[in-house]
Design a protein around this motif. Structure first.
Motif, PDB file in Angstrom:
ATOM      1  N   VAL A 261      30.260  65.083  40.550  1.00  0.00           N
ATOM      2  CA  VAL A 261      30.664  65.237  41.955  1.00  0.00           C
ATOM      3  C   VAL A 261      31.852  66.190  42.051  1.00  0.00           C
ATOM      4  N   VAL A 262      32.836  66.002  41.183  1.00  0.00           N
ATOM      5  CA  VAL A 262      34.012  66.873  41.164  1.00  0.00           C
ATOM      6  C   VAL A 262      33.598  68.319  40.884  1.00  0.00           C
ATOM      7  N   GLU A 263      32.670  68.488  39.958  1.00  0.00           N
ATOM      8  CA  GLU A 263      32.216  69.836  39.614  1.00  0.00           C
ATOM      9  C   GLU A 263      31.508  70.501  40.791  1.00  0.00           C
ATOM     10  N   HIS A 264      30.643  69.745  41.491  1.00  0.00           N
ATOM     11  CA  HIS A 264      29.958  70.299  42.675  1.00  0.00           C
ATOM     12  C   HIS A 264      30.970  70.664  43.763  1.00  0.00           C
ATOM     13  N   ASN A 265      31.951  69.797  43.983  1.00  0.00           N
ATOM     14  CA  ASN A 265      32.971  70.099  44.994  1.00  0.00           C
ATOM     15  C   ASN A 265      33.760  71.351  44.615  1.00  0.00           C
ATOM     16  N   ARG A 266      34.147  71.438  43.358  1.00  0.00           N
ATOM     17  CA  ARG A 266      34.931  72.593  42.889  1.00  0.00           C
ATOM     18  C   ARG A 266      34.116  73.890  43.037  1.00  0.00           C
ATOM     19  N   THR A 267      32.859  73.844  42.641  1.00  0.00           N
ATOM     20  CA  THR A 267      32.001  75.024  42.755  1.00  0.00           C
ATOM     21  C   THR A 267      31.806  75.413  44.216  1.00  0.00           C
ATOM     22  N   GLY A 268      31.606  74.405  45.072  1.00  0.00           N
ATOM     23  CA  GLY A 268      31.423  74.667  46.496  1.00  0.00           C
ATOM     24  C   GLY A 268      32.649  75.294  47.133  1.00  0.00           C
TER      25      GLY A 268
ATOM     26  N   CYS B  18      26.161  61.843  25.886  1.00  0.00           N
ATOM     27  CA  CYS B  18      26.943  63.079  25.849  1.00  0.00           C
ATOM     28  C   CYS B  18      27.112  63.696  27.228  1.00  0.00           C
ATOM     29  N   GLY B  19      26.375  63.224  28.227  1.00  0.00           N
ATOM     30  CA  GLY B  19      26.407  63.842  29.547  1.00  0.00           C
ATOM     31  C   GLY B  19      27.658  63.501  30.331  1.00  0.00           C
ATOM     32  N   LYS B  20      27.772  64.151  31.480  1.00  0.00           N
ATOM     33  CA  LYS B  20      28.921  63.926  32.349  1.00  0.00           C
ATOM     34  C   LYS B  20      28.688  62.684  33.199  1.00  0.00           C
ATOM     35  N   THR B  21      29.767  62.032  33.582  1.00  0.00           N
ATOM     36  CA  THR B  21      29.661  60.888  34.477  1.00  0.00           C
ATOM     37  C   THR B  21      29.323  61.397  35.876  1.00  0.00           C
ATOM     38  N   VAL B  22      28.898  60.496  36.735  1.00  0.00           N
ATOM     39  CA  VAL B  22      28.569  60.865  38.111  1.00  0.00           C
ATOM     40  C   VAL B  22      29.799  61.446  38.795  1.00  0.00           C
ATOM     41  N   GLN B  23      30.943  60.806  38.596  1.00  0.00           N
ATOM     42  CA  GLN B  23      32.160  61.297  39.248  1.00  0.00           C
ATOM     43  C   GLN B  23      32.524  62.704  38.759  1.00  0.00           C
ATOM     44  N   GLU B  24      32.330  62.969  37.483  1.00  0.00           N
ATOM     45  CA  GLU B  24      32.603  64.312  36.958  1.00  0.00           C
ATOM     46  C   GLU B  24      31.657  65.339  37.568  1.00  0.00           C
TER      47      GLU B  24
ATOM     48  N   ALA C 100      27.874  77.121  49.413  1.00  0.00           N
ATOM     49  CA  ALA C 100      28.887  76.057  49.384  1.00  0.00           C
ATOM     50  C   ALA C 100      28.308  74.752  49.911  1.00  0.00           C
ATOM     51  N   GLU C 101      27.611  74.827  51.038  1.00  0.00           N
ATOM     52  CA  GLU C 101      27.007  73.614  51.611  1.00  0.00           C
ATOM     53  C   GLU C 101      26.033  72.969  50.628  1.00  0.00           C
ATOM     54  N   GLU C 102      25.280  73.780  49.920  1.00  0.00           N
ATOM     55  CA  GLU C 102      24.330  73.244  48.943  1.00  0.00           C
ATOM     56  C   GLU C 102      25.053  72.452  47.856  1.00  0.00           C
ATOM     57  N   GLN C 103      26.171  72.972  47.384  1.00  0.00           N
ATOM     58  CA  GLN C 103      26.955  72.263  46.367  1.00  0.00           C
ATOM     59  C   GLN C 103      27.484  70.938  46.915  1.00  0.00           C
ATOM     60  N   PHE C 104      27.977  70.949  48.142  1.00  0.00           N
ATOM     61  CA  PHE C 104      28.529  69.724  48.731  1.00  0.00           C
ATOM     62  C   PHE C 104      27.424  68.695  48.980  1.00  0.00           C
ATOM     63  N   ARG C 105      26.249  69.173  49.353  1.00  0.00           N
ATOM     64  CA  ARG C 105      25.123  68.245  49.549  1.00  0.00           C
ATOM     65  C   ARG C 105      24.692  67.614  48.219  1.00  0.00           C
TER      66      ARG C 105
ATOM     67  N   GLU D 169      29.247  58.384  49.540  1.00  0.00           N
ATOM     68  CA  GLU D 169      30.459  58.011  50.262  1.00  0.00           C
ATOM     69  C   GLU D 169      31.680  58.827  49.833  1.00  0.00           C
ATOM     70  N   ASP D 170      31.476  59.884  49.070  1.00  0.00           N
ATOM     71  CA  ASP D 170      32.596  60.692  48.595  1.00  0.00           C
ATOM     72  C   ASP D 170      33.226  61.451  49.759  1.00  0.00           C
ATOM     73  N   LEU D 171      34.481  61.117  50.087  1.00  0.00           N
ATOM     74  CA  LEU D 171      35.144  61.709  51.251  1.00  0.00           C
ATOM     75  C   LEU D 171      35.434  63.188  51.058  1.00  0.00           C
ATOM     76  N   THR D 172      35.743  63.588  49.850  1.00  0.00           N
ATOM     77  CA  THR D 172      36.014  65.005  49.603  1.00  0.00           C
ATOM     78  C   THR D 172      34.776  65.839  49.891  1.00  0.00           C
ATOM     79  N   ALA D 173      33.617  65.377  49.457  1.00  0.00           N
ATOM     80  CA  ALA D 173      32.371  66.112  49.712  1.00  0.00           C
ATOM     81  C   ALA D 173      32.064  66.146  51.196  1.00  0.00           C
ATOM     82  N   HIS D 174      32.286  65.027  51.902  1.00  0.00           N
ATOM     83  CA  HIS D 174      32.070  65.009  53.361  1.00  0.00           C
ATOM     84  C   HIS D 174      33.007  65.997  54.050  1.00  0.00           C
ATOM     85  N   TYR D 175      34.266  65.981  53.656  1.00  0.00           N
ATOM     86  CA  TYR D 175      35.233  66.896  54.264  1.00  0.00           C
ATOM     87  C   TYR D 175      34.863  68.347  53.974  1.00  0.00           C
ATOM     88  N   ASN D 176      34.541  68.645  52.734  1.00  0.00           N
ATOM     89  CA  ASN D 176      34.178  70.014  52.372  1.00  0.00           C
ATOM     90  C   ASN D 176      32.936  70.478  53.120  1.00  0.00           C
ATOM     91  N   LEU D 177      31.959  69.595  53.259  1.00  0.00           N
ATOM     92  CA  LEU D 177      30.745  69.939  54.001  1.00  0.00           C
ATOM     93  C   LEU D 177      31.085  70.187  55.468  1.00  0.00           C
TER      94      LEU D 177
END
Length: 199
Positions: free
Chosen positions: A72-79, A64-70, A91-96, A104-112
């Motif tokens: 990651v998207v949620e952390h990026n969105r919250t950040g 029932c849980g979320k996938t890893v990609q979901e 914000a940095e904590e969410q991206f980390r 290797e998620d480029l969106t998280a690297h860019y946001n950080l």
């Protein structure tokens, strides 16, 4: 072909459960075998029962849980929400956390990188911008942000090395020409800047 119908019944006997197994034959056969009693080994302790319950709950929750990609998207969105509110540490904590799940998620690297840039941590920001460009040279937001960082630090040669060869390799790219026009305008080459922006 024969098949088995298994009926499980637990009777209040001394540490024993009984399974009734009935063999059913094809409908052509008119007789049936009587029920056979097969003893079943019960749980030996309360810990075994608890362990089985925890394993079942874990399997249920994983399903029932979320996938890893979901996640990651949620952390990026919250950040990004924290960035908009100027809460850069949160914000940095969410991206980390996103990068812990997907290093290797480029969106998280860019946001950080953006969060670090806004906090004045330019070395960390540059490191993440360059990582993005190393993985994807066409990642335009990272190229623009790194160009601005280099410009504000007065690192003109590195800025030129970042922009000019990239534009030369993509003469028909509107994004490349726009970044080149920005670069020329910063240099004060105002006659050339509109031509680059218009091409």
């Amino acid at each position: 072909l024969s098949w088995l119908t298994i009926a499980i019944a637990v009777w209040p006997r001394k540490n024993a459960a009984v399974v009734h197994v009935q063999a059913r034959k094809p409908t052509r056969m008119l007789h049936r075998k009587p029920l056979e009693k097969v003893p079943v080994r019960p749980a030996t302790s309360a810990w075994d029962s608890l362990r089985c319950a925890l394993v079942a709950a874990g399997v249920f929750l994983l399903g029932c849980g979320k996938t890893v990609q979901e996640q990651v998207v949620e952390h990026n969105r919250t950040g990004v929400g924290y960035l908009v509110q100027h809460q850069y540490v949160a914000a940095e904590e969410q991206f980390r956390q996103a990068l812990q799940l997907a290093p290797e998620d480029l969106t998280a690297h860019y946001n950080l990188a953006v969060a670090a840039h806004l906090r004045g941590q330019n070395e960390q920001a540059e490191q993440h911008y360059r990582y993005c460009l190393l993985q994807d040279p066409l990642f335009l937001p990272a190229r623009r942000a790194l160009a601005q960082l280099l410009w504000h630090q007065g690192r003109q040669r590195e800025l030129e090395a970042l922009i000019v060869p990239w534009v030369r390799d993509r003469p028909n790219s509107a994004d490349a020409q726009a970044l080149y026009g920005w670069y020329l305008a910063r240099l004060g080459d105002y006659p050339a800047a509109p031509a680059a922006l218009d091409s």
